[in-house]
Design a protein around this motif. Structure first.
Motif, PDB file in Angstrom:
ATOM      1  N   VAL A 286     -23.492  -1.681  -9.910  1.00 50.77           N
ATOM      2  CA  VAL A 286     -23.124  -3.013 -10.386  1.00 50.77           C
ATOM      3  C   VAL A 286     -23.489  -3.071 -11.859  1.00 50.77           C
ATOM      4  O   VAL A 286     -24.338  -2.348 -12.310  1.00 50.77           O
ATOM      5  CB  VAL A 286     -23.881  -4.099  -9.595  1.00 50.77           C
ATOM      6  CG1 VAL A 286     -23.582  -5.471 -10.148  1.00 50.77           C
ATOM      7  CG2 VAL A 286     -23.515  -4.025  -8.135  1.00 50.77           C
ATOM      8  N   GLY A 287     -22.851  -3.928 -12.563  1.00 52.32           N
ATOM      9  CA  GLY A 287     -23.215  -4.086 -13.957  1.00 52.32           C
ATOM     10  C   GLY A 287     -22.238  -3.379 -14.859  1.00 52.32           C
ATOM     11  O   GLY A 287     -22.440  -3.245 -16.043  1.00 52.32           O
ATOM     12  N   CYS A 288     -21.166  -2.905 -14.307  1.00 50.69           N
ATOM     13  CA  CYS A 288     -20.210  -2.196 -15.136  1.00 50.69           C
ATOM     14  C   CYS A 288     -19.088  -3.104 -15.606  1.00 50.69           C
ATOM     15  O   CYS A 288     -18.352  -2.781 -16.515  1.00 50.69           O
ATOM     16  CB  CYS A 288     -19.626  -1.028 -14.351  1.00 50.69           C
ATOM     17  SG  CYS A 288     -20.937   0.107 -13.852  1.00 50.69           S
TER      18      CYS A 288
ATOM     19  N   PHE B 257     -20.283  -9.045 -16.889  1.00 46.07           N
ATOM     20  CA  PHE B 257     -21.614  -9.151 -16.298  1.00 46.07           C
ATOM     21  C   PHE B 257     -22.651  -9.681 -17.275  1.00 46.07           C
ATOM     22  O   PHE B 257     -23.561 -10.415 -16.905  1.00 46.07           O
ATOM     23  CB  PHE B 257     -22.042  -7.781 -15.765  1.00 46.07           C
ATOM     24  CG  PHE B 257     -23.378  -7.786 -15.098  1.00 46.07           C
ATOM     25  CD1 PHE B 257     -23.576  -8.487 -13.918  1.00 46.07           C
ATOM     26  CD2 PHE B 257     -24.446  -7.083 -15.642  1.00 46.07           C
ATOM     27  CE1 PHE B 257     -24.816  -8.482 -13.297  1.00 46.07           C
ATOM     28  CE2 PHE B 257     -25.683  -7.082 -15.023  1.00 46.07           C
ATOM     29  CZ  PHE B 257     -25.866  -7.777 -13.846  1.00 46.07           C
ATOM     30  N   LEU B 258     -22.487  -9.323 -18.541  1.00 45.75           N
ATOM     31  CA  LEU B 258     -23.478  -9.759 -19.524  1.00 45.75           C
ATOM     32  C   LEU B 258     -23.113 -11.078 -20.199  1.00 45.75           C
ATOM     33  O   LEU B 258     -23.809 -11.535 -21.090  1.00 45.75           O
ATOM     34  CB  LEU B 258     -23.685  -8.676 -20.580  1.00 45.75           C
ATOM     35  CG  LEU B 258     -24.365  -7.379 -20.098  1.00 45.75           C
ATOM     36  CD1 LEU B 258     -24.481  -6.390 -21.243  1.00 45.75           C
ATOM     37  CD2 LEU B 258     -25.734  -7.655 -19.510  1.00 45.75           C
ATOM     38  N   GLU B 259     -21.995 -11.664 -19.776  1.00 51.11           N
ATOM     39  CA  GLU B 259     -21.612 -12.946 -20.360  1.00 51.11           C
ATOM     40  C   GLU B 259     -22.155 -14.068 -19.484  1.00 51.11           C
ATOM     41  O   GLU B 259     -21.592 -14.388 -18.450  1.00 51.11           O
ATOM     42  CB  GLU B 259     -20.081 -13.064 -20.448  1.00 51.11           C
ATOM     43  CG  GLU B 259     -19.419 -12.029 -21.345  1.00 51.11           C
ATOM     44  CD  GLU B 259     -19.725 -12.238 -22.824  1.00 51.11           C
ATOM     45  OE1 GLU B 259     -20.153 -13.348 -23.186  1.00 51.11           O
ATOM     46  OE2 GLU B 259     -19.537 -11.283 -23.600  1.00 51.11           O
ATOM     47  N   VAL B 260     -23.262 -14.626 -19.884  1.00 54.60           N
ATOM     48  CA  VAL B 260     -23.871 -15.692 -19.089  1.00 54.60           C
ATOM     49  C   VAL B 260     -23.894 -16.964 -19.924  1.00 54.60           C
ATOM     50  O   VAL B 260     -24.476 -16.970 -20.996  1.00 54.60           O
ATOM     51  CB  VAL B 260     -25.302 -15.311 -18.670  1.00 54.60           C
ATOM     52  CG1 VAL B 260     -25.981 -16.469 -17.957  1.00 54.60           C
ATOM     53  CG2 VAL B 260     -25.287 -14.084 -17.773  1.00 54.60           C
ATOM     54  N   PRO B 261     -23.250 -18.006 -19.474  1.00 53.57           N
ATOM     55  CA  PRO B 261     -23.274 -19.242 -20.262  1.00 53.57           C
ATOM     56  C   PRO B 261     -24.669 -19.875 -20.213  1.00 53.57           C
ATOM     57  O   PRO B 261     -25.428 -19.619 -19.285  1.00 53.57           O
ATOM     58  CB  PRO B 261     -22.251 -20.132 -19.553  1.00 53.57           C
ATOM     59  CG  PRO B 261     -22.183 -19.606 -18.160  1.00 53.57           C
ATOM     60  CD  PRO B 261     -22.503 -18.150 -18.223  1.00 53.57           C
ATOM     61  N   PRO B 262     -25.010 -20.690 -21.201  1.00 55.19           N
ATOM     62  CA  PRO B 262     -26.298 -21.383 -21.155  1.00 55.19           C
ATOM     63  C   PRO B 262     -26.426 -22.158 -19.848  1.00 55.19           C
ATOM     64  O   PRO B 262     -25.462 -22.740 -19.364  1.00 55.19           O
ATOM     65  CB  PRO B 262     -26.240 -22.327 -22.356  1.00 55.19           C
ATOM     66  CG  PRO B 262     -25.266 -21.702 -23.289  1.00 55.19           C
ATOM     67  CD  PRO B 262     -24.264 -21.013 -22.424  1.00 55.19           C
ATOM     68  N   GLN B 263     -27.608 -22.137 -19.276  1.00 57.71           N
ATOM     69  CA  GLN B 263     -27.831 -22.749 -17.974  1.00 57.71           C
ATOM     70  C   GLN B 263     -28.362 -24.171 -18.140  1.00 57.71           C
ATOM     71  O   GLN B 263     -29.454 -24.372 -18.662  1.00 57.71           O
ATOM     72  CB  GLN B 263     -28.833 -21.903 -17.180  1.00 57.71           C
ATOM     73  CG  GLN B 263     -28.390 -20.466 -16.985  1.00 57.71           C
ATOM     74  CD  GLN B 263     -27.241 -20.343 -16.017  1.00 57.71           C
ATOM     75  OE1 GLN B 263     -27.342 -20.709 -14.850  1.00 57.71           O
ATOM     76  NE2 GLN B 263     -26.118 -19.853 -16.508  1.00 57.71           N
TER      77      GLN B 263
ATOM     78  N   PRO C 145     -23.661 -26.258 -24.884  1.00 58.10           N
ATOM     79  CA  PRO C 145     -23.616 -25.740 -26.257  1.00 58.10           C
ATOM     80  C   PRO C 145     -23.032 -26.803 -27.192  1.00 58.10           C
ATOM     81  O   PRO C 145     -22.130 -27.551 -26.805  1.00 58.10           O
ATOM     82  CB  PRO C 145     -22.680 -24.539 -26.164  1.00 58.10           C
ATOM     83  CG  PRO C 145     -22.554 -24.230 -24.718  1.00 58.10           C
ATOM     84  CD  PRO C 145     -22.803 -25.506 -23.980  1.00 58.10           C
TER      85      PRO C 145
ATOM     86  N   ALA D  56     -28.862  -2.027 -13.324  1.00 60.30           N
ATOM     87  CA  ALA D  56     -28.350  -3.371 -13.578  1.00 60.30           C
ATOM     88  C   ALA D  56     -29.309  -4.350 -12.928  1.00 60.30           C
ATOM     89  O   ALA D  56     -29.857  -4.084 -11.858  1.00 60.30           O
ATOM     90  CB  ALA D  56     -26.959  -3.527 -12.981  1.00 60.30           C
TER      91      ALA D  56
ATOM     92  N   THR E  34     -28.936 -11.462 -17.367  1.00 59.85           N
ATOM     93  CA  THR E  34     -28.516 -10.208 -16.761  1.00 59.85           C
ATOM     94  C   THR E  34     -28.748  -9.067 -17.746  1.00 59.85           C
ATOM     95  O   THR E  34     -28.771  -9.275 -18.969  1.00 59.85           O
ATOM     96  CB  THR E  34     -27.019 -10.243 -16.403  1.00 59.85           C
ATOM     97  OG1 THR E  34     -26.277 -10.597 -17.575  1.00 59.85           O
ATOM     98  CG2 THR E  34     -26.732 -11.269 -15.321  1.00 59.85           C
TER      99      THR E  34
ATOM    100  N   THR F  80     -27.839  -4.705 -18.272  1.00 58.29           N
ATOM    101  CA  THR F  80     -27.414  -3.389 -17.813  1.00 58.29           C
ATOM    102  C   THR F  80     -28.048  -2.368 -18.728  1.00 58.29           C
ATOM    103  O   THR F  80     -28.221  -2.620 -19.926  1.00 58.29           O
ATOM    104  CB  THR F  80     -25.889  -3.158 -17.873  1.00 58.29           C
ATOM    105  OG1 THR F  80     -25.403  -3.722 -19.068  1.00 58.29           O
ATOM    106  CG2 THR F  80     -25.176  -3.750 -16.709  1.00 58.29           C
TER     107      THR F  80
ATOM    108  N   SER G  98     -27.766 -10.285 -21.456  1.00 59.71           N
ATOM    109  CA  SER G  98     -27.011 -11.520 -21.661  1.00 59.71           C
ATOM    110  C   SER G  98     -27.743 -12.485 -22.576  1.00 59.71           C
ATOM    111  O   SER G  98     -27.171 -13.452 -23.051  1.00 59.71           O
ATOM    112  CB  SER G  98     -26.756 -12.198 -20.313  1.00 59.71           C
ATOM    113  OG  SER G  98     -27.979 -12.624 -19.753  1.00 59.71           O
TER     114      SER G  98
ATOM    115  N   LEU H 217     -26.657 -23.248 -30.676  1.00 58.10           N
ATOM    116  CA  LEU H 217     -27.115 -24.633 -30.823  1.00 58.10           C
ATOM    117  C   LEU H 217     -26.764 -25.426 -29.559  1.00 58.10           C
ATOM    118  O   LEU H 217     -25.660 -25.317 -29.044  1.00 58.10           O
ATOM    119  CB  LEU H 217     -26.434 -25.241 -32.046  1.00 58.10           C
ATOM    120  CG  LEU H 217     -26.902 -26.623 -32.484  1.00 58.10           C
ATOM    121  CD1 LEU H 217     -28.358 -26.581 -32.934  1.00 58.10           C
ATOM    122  CD2 LEU H 217     -26.032 -27.138 -33.632  1.00 58.10           C
TER     123      LEU H 217
END
Lengths: 502, 1111
Positions: free
Chosen positions: A34-36, A40-46, A50, B610, B653, B655, B681, B737
């Motif tokens: 996983v992680g390919c 996967f690395l695009e995480v919006p602010p929780q 914004p 990951a 996240t 990797t 991320s 921001l």
């Protein structure tokens, strides 16, 4: 995969992609790698929006306007900082509380505050935070596609609140950095002080715009927003600090034409039940929301409440004996302004006969019986400008301009209400001598507006602070303004200068 | 199986020289190859052409060209004549027949083509009993050891034990000696004799350099490690009374500084080689069986097999982005094949505060209150004559707290699978009534050898903790409580400070605070991993694992309606429920290539990983919830109005790709290099990926020929390393921001609330990794017959572009007054020394002594904004002045304030000095500087100077173990030096808080009474401002552990079907030595607020008795 392959692939996005492919391709493993996936690395602010998504709709504008009002209840706006900067310098108040608590406040009472005093920075910061919230609205709301009338009103509200904050700054510090926009980037963080006169010009410009764009009144759901009357009244005060008497007169005359009336009962004027009454021109709105201390956050009443009583408070900023002495015999406003040790308040609270202080502020008083969690009296609105203030400004300006009759008339309105039908007290002022009348108006201003955070600046403005406050340590040429916070000067690396004498 | 047995008479005397026995190591390597083909012996043929050669050399030549191996006593061949051998493609047995005919030597070919030579003078077949010996090899704990090599001494013949530790070997006769050797254990030798079964217990290697230690993604022999790795065996952790496994490491490892907290269930603070970050979490990364964790407070110390602490950047960098504050690798216990072992360990005891502060009594307090009032222009408040001792609040509130801990484990397995199951229960009372912590743990581990090349396994830890909490700020309250106030009045009501006109500061009765505080915290957690190992193509191993952590945290706080004293009351009850949830998973795949050929040893690792870390928390509250039973505590039973709910969450996240190569030449020249690339991320764009390389080299000097003749060193290794690491303990997307939608921005219009939101912050244009870069140079040696092990390290570690908030102009109008970004560079450098001595005086007495000493120098090298300091330490001061400063050239968070040069004695003295507001009895501050950088005749912020360093410069431990017959004794000492703490309790005053007895005795109360302690007005005037009076030496030395154990004789325990029964008594922290005026100088705190003692849960001593039973 050999290590040498890895070594080649660094610090380059394309190569990293290649590496990912190699990494994923390699794994003919027991588990699915996983992680390919690119996402996967695009995480919006929780749980946080914004800023780029803000300023899109009328709703965003509304929230940003609301934020300016909400911020007015904040600690730095209503508690220790204004007590230190706007009240303790006067002859009306002293630190209070127990002798050993928050002794740093004494440095404002006796004019020994140096630039490192925390309250200076708090006050400074609090006002600039308000300026920022106003600038956010003024810079961003114009671009929002929304109802034009509402937009114009929102911008006018922001201008009023920016002017109010800038006025509090210029009055306290003299020349201050003037921020009329949100800084674009770091290059705009560090700006020098703008001469006092220019700051006043900017304030007046904002207030003109505000008065033009604000309605005279609101429907019940919007009570508490700034009005045309508030903008005119604040403008009058701003003009008064510059001795622009003609402007003061004309602005106050305009306010007097807007239908405000004095509330009949001076003592009741300050109670929670009578907030936003016919005399009210601008109040900072506060409310106690059960279980929500973050919203019930005004500590204005708490810090000044009767110390040592449940439902009271911390007992700071207490009236002086000197203020007691200022009242004419029988003036009911004395008892309405000052809670005396051992008395029973009109609301039935028995004040202990022993305690840290002989007197407390009654204008911020909330009856003990309505004791609430969070902070005591968190439902109490802060009266910023009321009609009596406008009348007294009108009187002062009229007198300065030689319009004695109008001066006397306006003055009498205030005294008559205080008299409350008891003709044995507070005789009508009749002198037509300009100097005597000025003194009378100044006296009236002191007793009518006692504990309302204007007295110190009135004395400075009237040019008699050095005389009146000499015994407290006031030094002419220095103490007319407070020092610029040392932290701020340090951070400016020399861009900001200190006030003379500090 | 067909066997040839022949006998030849001696034909002619041959004179042969003695043969040298080949080294065991070489034998083992060849042996491995032998195993495959040696099932039966074939008609192997050989071609040899040797002239006038010793028999021994002939045999060697045969060994070289075939898989035949010879076993003989060197004396046998002594004096035999040289021979000529000239054969072409001849069967070996025929060659041997010819070789030994009439030589006086007989031979016999055994299994695996092992040829036994014996004297034989009558040409009769030699008597070879060809005996089969079986047995089992276990460790000291009785756990079977698999893969142990069992060889016949003097030969290269051998077998290895199977998964259950069993072996079977054919020996030539009763005189054969078997040698058992296993990496990490001392080898053992035994004579077969008449036994057909030989069971052996191996002892862990006393040779430090041979021990196998866990490193990132693998294991290495200590001798092969080129970085700096500290290890602690599980046994050392589990035998302490520490309920937190990290707490048990205190004083055990050089370079690892641990600051304990007394609060039950809390985690200690751990700093590996100093403080390297000021933002976020400065604690290391914990990896438990492959699962990455931020905290391991839930872990039962008894489940730990061993702990490795990666200290230098090269060891850490294989963990890339998360490694900047060090890595702690924890391996939990595994079952071993063999019989089932049941172990019970339990103890019970009590905990009690040591070094209790003595406060002023009621009479002294009354005196001080009056002095304070008078100093502030007031009048006498209390009549001291009315009071004598009064209430000793510490005495009344603090208790001896009970603690008990039980653990049962069952482990065992077969050739094909192993298991280890354990249950743990801890019940720890806090030092005050109502405070309690319970921990229930369950652990299950299984490994399956599914097929020869494939192994699968899993390990799951379940933990449930429950604590009854202490009210916030309680410890300062206890310190401050007025002794004139009784706990209860005669009528049973609470003593009320307002009856004594004490005003603020001491306006509470701590008993009330405790009685009406009701908060329960629960935490449910499941952590575990599943793995598969696939061996293929001889040299490759593929390892895949999936791990995760799931936890739910619940905090339930109920504030009831009560009216206990004037100030301690509540009119609306509020129930607040906080729910937190963690969902983390990690997948890792590694491929290892491990091969030795000739003098070369190569191990290559490539891996991919990951991870996802998710956290969510909601807080909900409602007023007026009834509380007649537990069943009432639901929000829905409260008022509709006033309900409040909020939440927050994070998701990150990662990797990663990584590789490492370990190469050694002749086991003497070592090189380890690794590279890891991490994408996260938390960062955006070009800054998303970081690369973390490292390299380490080692040189085993003792293996060099020039070292052959020296006697001092058994081993001597020099190593050096460099590496780069990263820190991801920062919030996500910090350069994005955000909109602030905070409750304080809610407007009120027409009496109704209106949501407010706007922007009240500024962000930097970009942010990137916080990088660490470290070098390490080390020397390791074993000397004096392996009895002493010495390790010395010098390290230098930089944190570059550290992320934190720095102040910006307040006029920008942000809510925090700061901007976050890559702001500074910090450095930690120091030395670490470890020496361990292990010896036996005789058969009855053995001991080990291990000492470690570390130095650390913490410094800020650079701040992007130049010389602008970062202030912190707010707990130390009232009124906005902060007590710490972080500035270039100085340590992080150093104490900062005025220098006290005395106490004003008279008004005349005040008048002649530059502190116009001072009164007699106030601190006199030194006029050290001014706006222009020189003394300016006034005391202001410019006169503040550095007052001390909360980061210890020196820390050390001394750990000893003694065994005499059935008794064992552990004595551990530990301490820190070169550190300061800020005694904030003294000056943190709002009114009539109590003072210490020490203060009463030494205070200024009139001219000439003191020139160091101020008047009772210590919290007033400018006295409360951070100054040198409050900064004290924080050094301490303590007897950390004292444990005496007795193991009952086996003869006795066997009768009870027990393998082992040990009873013990333990004392932890019983003796503490320090000069600090507070409870304990072990304070802790976040990086720029460290070492400030304002509300610290006191550290306590624990005394307990325990029993350890193995069935």
């Amino acid at each position: 995969m050999s290590l040498s392959k890895i070594t080649v692939m660094k610090s380059n996005n394309n190569k990293n992609k290649l590496m990912k492919l190699i990494g994923c391709g390699l794994l003919v493993s027991l588990f699915i790698p996983v992680g390919c996936k690119k996402s996967f690395l695009e995480v919006p602010p929780q749980g946080e929006q914004p800023a780029v998504q803000f300023w899109q709709t009328a709703d965003d504008a509304t929230k940003a306007v609301n934020a300016m009002y909400g911020n007015l209840r904040e600690w730095k706006q209503v508690a220790f900082a204004p007590i230190a900067i706007e009240s303790l310098g006067s002859d009306d108040t002293e630190k209070g509380s127990s002798a050993s608590d928050a002794t740093f406040l004494n440095n404002f009472d006796n004019f020994t505050a140096s630039a490192t005093e925390g309250q200076l920075l708090d006050f400074w910061t609090g006002q600039y935070q308000e300026v920022n919230f106003a600038n956010q609205v003024l810079d961003n709301v114009p671009g929002i596609n929304m109802d034009a009338n509402l937009k114009a009103r929102y911008l006018a509200e922001a201008k009023f609140l920016r002017a109010y904050a800038n006025f509090r700054l210029v009055r306290a510090f003299g020349d201050v950095p003037l921020r009329l926009h949100v800084p674009k980037d770091a290059s705009e963080y560090n700006i020098p002080r703008t001469p006092k006169a220019e700051v006043y010009t900017a304030i007046e410009q904002d207030l003109n715009d505000a008065a033009a764009g604000l309605p005279q009144t609101y429907g019940p759901a919007d009570i508490g927003r700034v009005t045309k009357g508030a903008a005119l009244a604040l403008h009058a005060k701003v003009a008064m600090y510059q001795s622009k008497w003609q402007d003061v007169l004309s602005l106050t005359n305009q306010v007097m034409g807007l239908g405000y009336t004095l509330f009949p009962n001076y003592e009741q004027l300050f109670r929670v039940a009578n907030e936003n009454n016919s005399e009210s021109i601008f109040e900072i709105q506060a409310k106690y929301v059960p279980g929500n201390c973050n919203v019930s956050n005004s500590q204005y009443s708490q810090v000044q409440g009767v110390r040592g009583s449940v439902g009271g408070g911390w007992g700071f900023n207490v009236p002086t004996a000197d203020l007691v002495g200022e009242y004419e015999t029988g003036d009911p406003r004395m008892d309405a302004t000052i809670i005396f040790r051992g008395e029973t308040t009109p609301e039935g609270d028995a004040i202990p006969a022993v305690g840290d202080n002989p007197r407390y502020n009654q204008k911020s008083y909330v009856p003990f019986s309505t004791y609430v969690e969070c902070s005591e009296g968190s439902e109490q609105n802060v009266r910023v400008i009321r009609y009596a203030d406008v009348l007294l400004m009108n009187a002062e300006a009229a007198n300065e301009l030689g319009m004695t009759a109008q001066a006397l008339a306006s003055l009498e309105l205030v005294r008559a209400r205080a008299r409350a039908g008891n003709n044995a007290i507070l005789p009508k002022v009749t002198t037509t001598d300009k100097a005597q009348l000025r003194t009378a108006i100044w006296h009236e201003r002191r007793v009518e507006l006692a504990m309302e955070f204007d007295r110190f600046f009135d004395l400075v403005r009237q040019g008699r602070a050095a005389t009146v406050l000499a015994s407290k340590g006031f030094k002419a040429g220095k103490n007319e303004v407070w020092p610029i916070p040392q932290n701020e000067i340090d951070l400016s690396a020399g861009v900001l200068t200190q006030n003379p004498g500090y | 199986m067909k066997k040839r047995e022949m006998f030849y008479a001696e034909k002619h005397p041959l004179y042969l020289k003695l043969l040298r026995i080949m080294k065991l190591t070489v034998a083992l390597i060849i042996f491995a190859c032998l195993q495959v083909s040696a099932k039966t012996y074939s008609q192997d043929r050989i071609t040899l052409n040797l002239q006038s050669t010793e028999i021994k050399k002939v045999l060697a030549a045969i060994e070289k060209k075939s898989n035949y191996r010879f076993l003989y006593n060197d004396a046998l061949l002594a004096g035999k004549p040289k021979v000529d051998v000239n054969v072409t493609n001849e069967e070996i047995t025929n060659v041997l027949d010819d070789l030994f005919v009439n030589s006086g030597i007989g031979y016999k070919v055994l299994e695996h083509n092992l040829v036994v030579l014996k004297a034989s003078n009558n040409n009769l077949p030699i008597v070879v009993i060809d005996k089969i010996v079986t047995g089992r090899v276990t460790d000291a704990a009785g756990q079977p050891l698999s893969g142990v090599s069992v060889t016949i001494k003097g030969s290269q013949v051998g077998v290895s034990t199977d998964a259950s530790g069993n072996f079977s070997i054919t020996v030539p006769d009763d005189n054969a000696r078997l040698v058992f050797s296993y990496v990490g254990f001392d080898p053992q030798e035994t004579l077969v004799g008449s036994n057909s079964t030989v069971n052996i217990t191996l002892q862990p290697s006393s040779k430090a350099m041979d021990q196998v230690i866990v490193v990132g993604y693998g294991t290495q022999r200590k001798i092969d490690v080129t970085g700096s790795v500290g290890t602690v065996r599980g046994e050392e952790i589990s035998k302490q009374a520490s309920v937190n496994p990290i707490s048990a490491l205190q004083g055990k490892v050089a370079g690892v500084q641990i600051t304990n907290s007394g609060a039950p269930g809390s985690s200690p603070q751990i700093r590996i080689r100093g403080l390297g970050t000021v933002y976020g979490n400065a604690n290391p990364l914990y990896i438990v069986d492959g699962v990455w964790l931020d905290d391991i407070a839930f872990l039962n110390p008894a489940d730990i097999e061993n702990v490795s602490i990666l200290k230098d950047a090269s060891s850490e960098s294989i963990y890339g982005i998360r490694a900047a504050n060090g890595v702690v690798l924890i391996t939990t216990k595994k079952g071993r094949s063999g019989q089932t072992i049941v172990n019970y360990n339990g103890y019970a005891g009590w905990q009690t505060v040591t070094n209790q502060i003595e406060m002023a009594n009621a009479n002294e307090f009354a005196t001080l209150v009056n002095e304070l009032s008078v100093a502030n222009g007031g009048s006498q408040i209390l009549n001291p004559a009315d009071f004598s001792e009064g209430t000793d609040w510490y005495h009344h509130i603090l208790r001896s707290a009970f603690i008990t801990n039980h653990q049962v484990s069952v482990s065992g397995g077969t050739d094909r699978s192993t298991y280890n199951f354990s249950l743990g229960y801890l019940n720890q009372d806090g030092l005050v009534e109502g405070n309690n912590f319970k921990r229930y743990t369950a652990r299950l581990q299984n490994d399956f050898q599914v097929a020869k090349p494939l192994k699968l396994g899993y390990s799951i830890i379940g933990a449930f903790t429950k604590s009854e909490d202490v009210p916030g700020g309680f410890w300062h309250q206890l310190y401050a409580a007025a002794p004139v106030v009784p706990v209860y009045y005669a009528d049973g009501t609470y003593g009320d400070p307002s009856d004594y006109n004490l005003g603020d500061g001491a306006n509470f009765n701590p008993q009330v605070t405790l009685d009406f505080y009701n908060q329960e915290s629960k935490n449910y957690r499941l952590t575990g991993s599943v793995f598969g190992d696939l061996k293929f193509a001889k040299y490759f191993t593929l390892h895949s694992s999936v791990g995760g952590e799931y936890s739910d945290a619940e905090v339930r706080n109920y504030n009831p309606v009560y009216a206990a004293t004037l100030k301690q009351r509540n009119t609306t009850s509020v129930l607040t429920l906080t729910k937190g949830n963690v969902k983390n998973w990690i997948i890792e795949n590694t491929l290892t290539y491990d091969r030795r050929f000739g003098d070369h040893s190569v191990k290559v690792l490539a891996g991919q990983s990951a991870q996802s870390n998710q956290f969510y928390e909601s807080v909900a509250s409602a007023p007026n919830v009834p509380n007649n039973s537990e069943g009432d505590l639901y929000l829905r039973l409260g008022s509709t109005a006033g309900r409040n709910v909020t939440d927050k969450g994070t998701l990150a996240t990662y990797t990663s790709y990584f590789g490492r190569i370990n190469y050694s030449f002749k086991n003497r020249y070592l090189i380890n290099a690794s590279l890891r690339a991490d994408g996260s991320s938390k960062f955006t764009g070009d800054e998303r990926w970081g690369n973390f390389p490292s390299i380490g080299v080692g040189w085993v000097i003792s293996d060099e020929s020039f070292m052959e003749n020296q006697k001092l060193f058994n081993n001597l290794k020099f190593r050096g390393s460099w590496g780069r690491i990263g820190n991801a303990s920062v919030p996500s997307n910090i350069s994005v921001l955000r909109v602030a939608q905070d409750p304080y921005l809610t407007a009120v219009f027409g009496g109704n609330l209106a949501t407010g939101a706007s922007i009240n912050s500024v962000v930097p244009p970009t942010t990137f990794w916080e990088k660490g870069e470290g070098t390490d140079i080390g020397l390791e040696a074993t000397i004096l017959g392996n009895k002493m092990f010495i390790e010395v390290d010098y390290y230098k570690k930089k944190t570059i572009d550290a992320i934190f908030d720095i102040p910006i102009l307040s006029s920008v109008g942000t809510s925090s007054g700061t901007i976050i970004g890559n702001q500074a560079t910090f450095q930690n450098q120091g030395w670490e020394f470890t020496a361990t001595w292990r010896d036996k005086i005789n058969q009855m007495v053995s001991y080990s002594i291990s000492a470690n000493f570390s130095t650390n120098d913490n410094k800020v090298l650079e701040v992007t904004t130049g010389s602008n300091p970062i202030y912190g330490g707010g707990a130390a001061a009232t009124g906005g002045q902060l007590a710490t400063r972080t500035i270039v050239g100085q340590p992080i968070g150093q104490f900062y304030g005025y220098q006290v040069i005395g106490v004003f004695q008279t008004t005349a003295e005040v008048a002649s000095y530059v502190q116009p507001n001072a009164k007699p009895g106030d601190f006199k501050f030194a006029d050290l500087s001014g706006a222009a950088g020189k003394p300016d005749g006034k005391i202001d912020g410019n006169d503040r100077i550095a007052l001390g360093n909360p980061n210890p410069k020196y820390y050390y431990g001394l750990n000893t173990n003694w065994a005499y017959k059935q008794f064992d004794l552990t004595l551990d000492f530990q301490g820190v030096a070169g550190v300061e703490v800020y005694n904030a309790n003294l000056g943190l005053r709002f009114g009539n808080e109590n003072w210490t007895k020490d203060f009463f005795d030494n205070r200024w109360h009139g001219q000439g009474t003191s020139n160091s302690y101020p008047s009772a007005n210590i919290g007033g005037g400018d006295n409360y401002r951070p100054n040198s009076f409050y900064v004290e030496d924080g050094s301490y030395f303590r007897v950390r552990n004292l444990q005496l154990g007795y193991t009952l004789p086996t003869a006795m325990t066997n009768r009870w079907y027990m393998k082992k029964l040990r009873v013990y008594a333990n004392a932890q922290n019983a003796f503490n030595f320090f000069s600090y005026r507070g409870f304990t100088p072990e304070i802790g705190g976040t990086p720029i607020n460290a070492g400030i003692d304002a509300n610290v849960y006191p550290i306590f001593a624990t005394y307990n008795f325990g029993v350890n039973v193995t069935f």
